[in-house]
Design an enzyme around this catalytic site. Sequence first.
Site, PDB file in Angstrom:
ATOM      1  N   GLY A 180      13.162   8.551  55.809  1.00  0.00           N
ATOM      2  CA  GLY A 180      14.291   9.858  56.270  1.00  0.00           C
ATOM      3  C   GLY A 180      14.997   8.845  58.147  1.00  0.00           C
TER       4      GLY A 180
ATOM      5  N   GLN B 143      19.322   8.398  65.662  1.00  0.00           N
ATOM      6  CA  GLN B 143      18.361   6.871  65.781  1.00  0.00           C
ATOM      7  C   GLN B 143      19.365   6.348  65.445  1.00  0.00           C
ATOM      8  OE1 GLN B 143      15.562   8.953  62.439  1.00  0.00           O
ATOM      9  NE2 GLN B 143      14.502   7.399  64.073  1.00  0.00           N
TER      10      GLN B 143
ATOM     11  N   CYS C 142       7.812   6.743  62.388  1.00  0.00           N
ATOM     12  CA  CYS C 142       9.542   6.749  62.208  1.00  0.00           C
ATOM     13  C   CYS C 142       9.824   5.354  62.819  1.00  0.00           C
ATOM     14  CB  CYS C 142       9.260   8.017  63.793  1.00  0.00           C
ATOM     15  SG  CYS C 142      10.857   8.369  64.243  1.00  0.00           S
ATOM     16  N   LEU C 143      11.118   5.209  61.234  1.00  0.00           N
ATOM     17  CA  LEU C 143      11.672   4.023  62.746  1.00  0.00           C
ATOM     18  C   LEU C 143      11.826   3.979  64.391  1.00  0.00           C
ATOM     19  CD1 LEU C 143      13.941   4.486  59.226  1.00  0.00           C
ATOM     20  CD2 LEU C 143      12.095   2.629  59.697  1.00  0.00           C
TER      21      LEU C 143
ATOM     22  N   HIS D 259      10.386  16.849  60.449  1.00  0.00           N
ATOM     23  CA  HIS D 259      10.057  15.759  60.813  1.00  0.00           C
ATOM     24  C   HIS D 259      11.461  15.309  61.497  1.00  0.00           C
ATOM     25  CE1 HIS D 259       9.408  10.705  62.201  1.00  0.00           C
ATOM     26  NE2 HIS D 259      10.436  10.866  62.022  1.00  0.00           N
ATOM     27  N   GLU D 260      12.397  14.929  60.524  1.00  0.00           N
ATOM     28  CA  GLU D 260      14.005  14.754  60.445  1.00  0.00           C
ATOM     29  C   GLU D 260      14.520  15.527  61.332  1.00  0.00           C
ATOM     30  OE1 GLU D 260      14.982  11.515  60.704  1.00  0.00           O
ATOM     31  OE2 GLU D 260      12.942  11.462  59.233  1.00  0.00           O
TER      32      GLU D 260
ATOM     33  N   HIS E  63      14.614  15.852  65.175  1.00  0.00           N
ATOM     34  CA  HIS E  63      15.446  14.283  65.892  1.00  0.00           C
ATOM     35  C   HIS E  63      16.824  15.244  66.457  1.00  0.00           C
ATOM     36  CE1 HIS E  63      13.051  10.056  65.337  1.00  0.00           C
ATOM     37  NE2 HIS E  63      13.147  10.620  63.953  1.00  0.00           N
TER      38      HIS E  63
HETATM   39 NI    NI Z   1      11.806   9.521  62.727  1.00  0.00          NI
END
Ligand code: NI
Length: 172
Positions: free
Chosen positions: A46, A51, A94-95, A136-137, A140
């Site tokens: 995701g 991000q 998370c990236l 989660h996304e 962000h």
């Molecule tokens: Ni994330």
Amino acid sequence: MALLPILTAPDPRLKTVSQLVTQVTDETRQLMDDMLETMYAAPGIGLAAIQVGVPQRIIVMDLAGQDEEPAPLYLVNPEKTQASPETVLHEEGCLSVPEFYEDVERPITATITYLDYQGQKQSLNTEGLLARCIQHEMDHLEGVLFIDHLSRLKRSIILKKLIKSRKLQSTS
Ligand code: NI
């Protein structure tokens, strides 16, 4: 398509509250294509636009397994219209917080409305990994990272390690 650089914590841009997309245009689709390619390359399941430094309410996801056909999901202006009072703890990564995994408590199920790749309104009842990943996304989009759900102590330890590893990378 293009690979976009992914911001990592504690980059202050990750704290931005993203803005509503007024219309899904070819430009929006171009961004979503680039985000998806960036996410696959990372690899991740995701990615939210912020991000990659774009403060728009856009998410791409793909939860297909390695042996399955790609199943990209594009969510523009997602809204949570319902969430179960029952919550569950599960490990997240998370990236933008590379190499750290911690348990986060979230509602088990959630109903999400959003605009799809074509700009059509959709509704999705989610559970399991899909519910977790979407929530989660969506965090962000409010400038919230999964580490913001942890204790202050845990969060500060992770951030210190991230800063340290970034310094090591920039000097090597
Ligand atoms: Ni994330």
